[in-house]
Write an enzyme that holds these catalytic residues in place. Structure first.
Site, PDB file in Angstrom:
ATOM      1  N   ARG A   1      36.699  11.458  43.357  1.00 11.02           N
ATOM      2  CA  ARG A   1      35.414  11.106  42.743  1.00 11.02           C
ATOM      3  C   ARG A   1      35.665  10.447  41.399  1.00 11.02           C
ATOM      4  NH1 ARG A   1      30.954  15.743  42.394  1.00 11.02           N
ATOM      5  NH2 ARG A   1      32.447  16.601  40.922  1.00 11.02           N
TER       6      ARG A   1
ATOM      7  N   THR B   1      30.912   7.800  37.577  1.00 14.93           N
ATOM      8  CA  THR B   1      29.832   7.510  38.537  1.00 14.93           C
ATOM      9  C   THR B   1      29.648   8.628  39.552  1.00 14.93           C
ATOM     10  OG1 THR B   1      31.324   6.475  40.117  1.00 14.93           O
ATOM     11  CG2 THR B   1      30.386   5.047  38.409  1.00 14.93           C
TER      12      THR B   1
ATOM     13  N   ASP C   1      36.798  23.827  40.167  1.00 17.67           N
ATOM     14  CA  ASP C   1      37.435  22.666  40.795  1.00 17.67           C
ATOM     15  C   ASP C   1      38.409  23.162  41.863  1.00 17.67           C
ATOM     16  OD1 ASP C   1      39.426  20.588  41.331  1.00 17.67           O
ATOM     17  OD2 ASP C   1      38.359  19.469  39.783  1.00 17.67           O
TER      18      ASP C   1
ATOM     19  N   ASP D   1      42.083  21.806  41.700  1.00 13.19           N
ATOM     20  CA  ASP D   1      42.844  22.375  40.583  1.00 13.19           C
ATOM     21  C   ASP D   1      43.220  23.831  40.856  1.00 13.19           C
ATOM     22  OD1 ASP D   1      42.883  20.060  39.124  1.00 13.19           O
ATOM     23  OD2 ASP D   1      41.233  20.608  37.803  1.00 13.19           O
TER      24      ASP D   1
END
Ligand code: PRP
Ligand code: URA
Length: 215
Positions: free
Chosen positions: A110, A114, A206, A209
Protein backbone atom coordinates in the site's frame (compact mmCIF):
# COMPACT_ATOMS: atom_id res chain seq x y z
CA UNK A 1 -19.15 -22.74 12.90
CA UNK A 2 -20.23 -19.79 10.77
CA UNK A 3 -22.12 -16.60 11.42
CA UNK A 4 -24.75 -15.38 8.96
CA UNK A 5 -23.37 -12.59 6.78
CA UNK A 6 -23.22 -9.22 8.54
CA UNK A 7 -22.24 -7.73 5.18
CA UNK A 8 -22.89 -9.09 1.68
CA UNK A 9 -20.29 -11.59 0.54
CA UNK A 10 -18.80 -12.04 4.02
CA UNK A 11 -18.74 -15.14 6.21
CA UNK A 12 -17.31 -14.75 9.70
CA UNK A 13 -15.95 -17.97 11.17
CA UNK A 14 -17.30 -17.65 14.66
CA UNK A 15 -16.00 -20.97 16.05
CA UNK A 16 -14.93 -20.46 19.69
CA UNK A 17 -11.38 -21.66 18.97
CA UNK A 18 -11.00 -19.11 16.18
CA UNK A 19 -12.33 -16.31 18.39
CA UNK A 20 -10.01 -17.34 21.26
CA UNK A 21 -6.99 -17.34 18.97
CA UNK A 22 -7.90 -14.00 17.38
CA UNK A 23 -7.91 -12.38 20.83
CA UNK A 24 -4.42 -13.73 21.49
CA UNK A 25 -3.32 -12.44 18.10
CA UNK A 26 -4.62 -8.93 18.80
CA UNK A 27 -2.69 -8.68 22.08
CA UNK A 28 0.32 -6.41 21.60
CA UNK A 29 2.20 -8.54 24.16
CA UNK A 30 2.03 -11.65 21.95
CA UNK A 31 5.59 -12.39 20.81
CA UNK A 32 6.53 -12.83 17.14
CA UNK A 33 6.90 -16.64 17.33
CA UNK A 34 3.46 -17.11 18.92
CA UNK A 35 1.95 -14.57 16.51
CA UNK A 36 3.14 -16.65 13.54
CA UNK A 37 1.83 -19.88 15.10
CA UNK A 38 -1.57 -18.29 15.70
CA UNK A 39 -1.77 -16.98 12.12
CA UNK A 40 -1.02 -20.53 10.90
CA UNK A 41 -3.68 -22.07 13.13
CA UNK A 42 -6.40 -19.54 12.34
CA UNK A 43 -5.65 -19.79 8.60
CA UNK A 44 -6.07 -23.58 8.81
CA UNK A 45 -9.41 -23.26 10.59
CA UNK A 46 -10.68 -20.62 8.13
CA UNK A 47 -9.61 -22.75 5.17
CA UNK A 48 -11.40 -25.78 6.61
CA UNK A 49 -14.67 -23.81 6.62
CA UNK A 50 -14.02 -22.27 3.20
CA UNK A 51 -13.42 -25.72 1.71
CA UNK A 52 -16.88 -26.95 2.66
CA UNK A 53 -18.04 -26.10 -0.88
CA UNK A 54 -15.33 -27.94 -2.83
CA UNK A 55 -16.75 -30.40 -5.37
CA UNK A 56 -16.28 -34.15 -4.81
CA UNK A 57 -15.98 -37.06 -7.24
CA UNK A 58 -16.16 -40.82 -6.65
CA UNK A 59 -12.95 -42.81 -6.21
CA UNK A 60 -12.47 -46.60 -6.06
CA UNK A 61 -10.51 -47.74 -2.99
CA UNK A 62 -9.41 -51.23 -1.88
CA UNK A 63 -9.72 -51.52 1.88
CA UNK A 64 -7.96 -54.52 3.50
CA UNK A 65 -11.39 -56.26 3.34
CA UNK A 66 -13.04 -55.26 0.04
CA UNK A 67 -13.22 -52.68 -2.72
CA UNK A 68 -15.42 -49.68 -2.01
CA UNK A 69 -16.35 -46.37 -3.57
CA UNK A 70 -15.18 -43.34 -1.63
CA UNK A 71 -15.04 -39.66 -2.51
CA UNK A 72 -12.21 -37.27 -3.21
CA UNK A 73 -11.92 -33.60 -4.00
CA UNK A 74 -12.51 -33.21 -7.73
CA UNK A 75 -10.51 -31.29 -10.29
CA UNK A 76 -7.11 -29.71 -10.43
CA UNK A 77 -5.11 -28.94 -7.30
CA UNK A 78 -6.26 -26.07 -5.12
CA UNK A 79 -4.03 -23.00 -5.45
CA UNK A 80 -3.12 -20.76 -2.53
CA UNK A 81 -2.13 -17.22 -3.43
CA UNK A 82 -0.67 -15.17 -0.58
CA UNK A 83 -0.51 -11.40 -1.06
CA UNK A 84 3.07 -10.48 -0.12
CA UNK A 85 4.16 -10.06 2.37
CA UNK A 86 1.77 -10.74 5.25
CA UNK A 87 -0.25 -13.33 3.31
CA UNK A 88 2.81 -15.60 3.40
CA UNK A 89 2.10 -16.17 7.08
CA UNK A 90 -1.13 -18.03 6.22
CA UNK A 91 0.33 -20.52 3.73
CA UNK A 92 1.94 -23.13 6.01
CA UNK A 93 -1.18 -23.63 8.09
CA UNK A 94 -3.34 -24.32 5.04
CA UNK A 95 -0.69 -26.59 3.52
CA UNK A 96 -1.04 -28.78 6.63
CA UNK A 97 -4.63 -29.43 5.50
CA UNK A 98 -3.92 -29.65 1.77
CA UNK A 99 -0.25 -30.53 1.26
CA UNK A 100 -0.71 -30.93 -2.50
CA UNK A 101 -1.98 -27.37 -2.99
CA UNK A 102 -0.04 -25.21 -5.44
CA UNK A 103 1.22 -21.84 -4.25
CA UNK A 104 1.22 -18.70 -6.40
CA UNK A 105 2.33 -15.25 -5.22
CA UNK A 106 1.11 -11.70 -5.70
CA UNK A 107 3.38 -8.86 -4.61
CA UNK A 108 1.55 -5.68 -3.52
CA UNK A 109 2.15 -2.93 -1.03
CA UNK A 110 0.00 0.00 0.00
CA UNK A 111 1.31 3.42 -0.91
CA UNK A 112 1.64 5.23 2.43
CA UNK A 113 0.05 8.44 1.16
CA UNK A 114 -2.72 7.28 -1.16
CA UNK A 115 -3.32 3.88 0.54
CA UNK A 116 -3.73 2.50 -2.99
CA UNK A 117 -1.96 -0.78 -3.88
CA UNK A 118 1.23 -0.82 -5.93
CA UNK A 119 1.98 -4.20 -7.54
CA UNK A 120 5.44 -5.60 -8.03
CA UNK A 121 5.13 -9.39 -8.55
CA UNK A 122 2.70 -11.94 -10.02
CA UNK A 123 3.15 -15.69 -10.50
CA UNK A 124 0.45 -18.38 -10.45
CA UNK A 125 0.23 -21.92 -11.89
CA UNK A 126 -1.02 -22.56 -15.43
CA UNK A 127 -4.56 -23.82 -16.14
CA UNK A 128 -6.04 -21.11 -13.91
CA UNK A 129 -9.53 -21.43 -15.34
CA UNK A 130 -9.86 -24.96 -13.95
CA UNK A 131 -8.52 -24.31 -10.45
CA UNK A 132 -9.97 -23.10 -7.17
CA UNK A 133 -7.94 -20.16 -5.83
CA UNK A 134 -7.68 -19.16 -2.18
CA UNK A 135 -6.35 -15.61 -2.02
CA UNK A 136 -4.71 -14.98 1.37
CA UNK A 137 -4.05 -11.80 3.33
CA UNK A 138 -4.46 -11.38 7.10
CA UNK A 139 -5.84 -7.83 6.75
CA UNK A 140 -8.73 -6.50 4.65
CA UNK A 141 -8.59 -2.77 5.42
CA UNK A 142 -9.61 -0.39 2.60
CA UNK A 143 -9.94 -3.43 0.32
CA UNK A 144 -7.67 -1.90 -2.31
CA UNK A 145 -5.04 -4.65 -2.14
CA UNK A 146 -7.54 -7.51 -2.22
CA UNK A 147 -9.58 -5.98 -5.06
CA UNK A 148 -6.43 -5.38 -7.11
CA UNK A 149 -5.16 -8.93 -6.46
CA UNK A 150 -8.49 -10.41 -7.59
CA UNK A 151 -8.37 -8.26 -10.75
CA UNK A 152 -4.87 -9.64 -11.50
CA UNK A 153 -6.03 -13.22 -10.90
CA UNK A 154 -9.02 -12.71 -13.19
CA UNK A 155 -6.80 -11.21 -15.89
CA UNK A 156 -4.71 -14.40 -15.69
CA UNK A 157 -7.86 -16.49 -16.21
CA UNK A 158 -8.87 -17.45 -12.66
CA UNK A 159 -12.62 -17.97 -12.28
CA UNK A 160 -13.23 -19.46 -8.83
CA UNK A 161 -11.66 -17.23 -6.16
CA UNK A 162 -12.23 -17.19 -2.39
CA UNK A 163 -10.62 -14.52 -0.21
CA UNK A 164 -9.45 -15.50 3.28
CA UNK A 165 -8.41 -12.94 5.88
CA UNK A 166 -8.07 -12.83 9.63
CA UNK A 167 -9.43 -9.34 10.34
CA UNK A 168 -11.74 -7.39 8.03
CA UNK A 169 -12.97 -3.79 8.17
CA UNK A 170 -16.44 -2.93 6.82
CA UNK A 171 -14.93 -0.61 4.17
CA UNK A 172 -12.74 -3.43 2.85
CA UNK A 173 -15.55 -5.97 2.70
CA UNK A 174 -17.81 -3.47 0.91
CA UNK A 175 -15.14 -2.47 -1.61
CA UNK A 176 -14.10 -6.05 -2.42
CA UNK A 177 -17.72 -7.17 -2.74
CA UNK A 178 -18.66 -4.17 -4.90
CA UNK A 179 -15.71 -4.77 -7.24
CA UNK A 180 -15.91 -8.57 -7.33
CA UNK A 181 -19.34 -9.72 -6.10
CA UNK A 182 -18.66 -13.37 -6.96
CA UNK A 183 -15.68 -13.65 -4.57
CA UNK A 184 -16.67 -15.20 -1.23
CA UNK A 185 -14.92 -13.54 1.71
CA UNK A 186 -14.06 -15.54 4.85
CA UNK A 187 -12.81 -13.70 7.94
CA UNK A 188 -12.17 -14.56 11.57
CA UNK A 189 -13.33 -11.11 12.70
CA UNK A 190 -15.25 -8.13 11.34
CA UNK A 191 -13.86 -5.05 13.10
CA UNK A 192 -15.32 -1.60 13.66
CA UNK A 193 -13.60 0.91 11.36
CA UNK A 194 -10.39 2.30 9.89
CA UNK A 195 -8.10 4.99 11.23
CA UNK A 196 -7.34 7.98 8.97
CA UNK A 197 -4.16 6.20 7.85
CA UNK A 198 -5.95 2.97 6.98
CA UNK A 199 -5.33 0.82 10.06
CA UNK A 200 -8.09 -1.45 11.30
CA UNK A 201 -9.65 -0.68 14.71
CA UNK A 202 -9.35 -2.48 17.03
CA UNK A 203 -7.32 -4.67 14.63
CA UNK A 204 -3.96 -6.17 15.51
CA UNK A 205 -1.52 -3.57 14.19
CA UNK A 206 0.67 -4.10 11.15
CA UNK A 207 0.40 -7.80 10.33
CA UNK A 208 3.56 -7.88 8.17
CA UNK A 209 5.67 -6.17 10.80
CA UNK A 210 4.40 -8.45 13.56
CA UNK A 211 4.96 -11.60 11.47
CA UNK A 212 8.43 -10.70 10.29
CA UNK A 213 9.67 -8.57 13.19
CA UNK A 214 10.32 -5.50 11.07
CA UNK A 215 9.22 -2.89 13.54
C1 PRP B 1 -1.12 -4.78 4.41
C2 PRP B 1 -1.91 -6.07 4.43
C3 PRP B 1 -2.68 -5.99 3.14
C4 PRP B 1 -2.96 -4.52 3.02
C5 PRP B 1 -4.39 -4.30 3.42
O1 PRP B 1 -0.01 -4.89 3.60
O2 PRP B 1 -1.13 -7.20 4.54
O3 PRP B 1 -1.97 -6.45 2.01
O4 PRP B 1 -2.07 -3.84 3.91
O5 PRP B 1 -4.75 -2.98 3.25
P1 PRP B 1 -5.85 -2.51 2.21
O6 PRP B 1 -7.03 -3.40 2.39
O7 PRP B 1 -6.11 -1.10 2.63
O8 PRP B 1 -5.27 -2.58 0.83
P2 PRP B 1 1.06 -3.71 3.38
O9 PRP B 1 0.63 -2.88 2.23
O10 PRP B 1 1.28 -3.01 4.67
O11 PRP B 1 2.32 -4.47 2.86
P3 PRP B 1 3.26 -5.56 3.59
O12 PRP B 1 2.47 -6.86 3.61
O13 PRP B 1 4.41 -5.66 2.68
O14 PRP B 1 3.58 -5.09 4.97
N1 URA C 1 -2.54 -3.59 7.11
C1 URA C 1 -2.17 -4.06 8.31
O1 URA C 1 -1.19 -4.80 8.43
N2 URA C 1 -2.91 -3.70 9.39
C2 URA C 1 -3.98 -2.90 9.29
O2 URA C 1 -4.62 -2.62 10.33
C3 URA C 1 -4.34 -2.41 8.03
C4 URA C 1 -3.61 -2.78 6.94
Amino acid sequence: MLTAPALPGLTVVSHPLVQHKISLLRDQATPKKVFKELVDEIALLLAYEAMAHLALEPVEVNTPLEPTTGQRVAGKKLTLVPILRAGLGMVDGILKLVPSARVGHIGLYRDHDTLEPVDYYFKIPADSAERDFFLLDPMLATGGSAASAVTSLRRAGARRITFLCLVAAPDGVNRLHATHPDVAIFAAALDRELTSNGYILPGLGDAGDRLFGTR
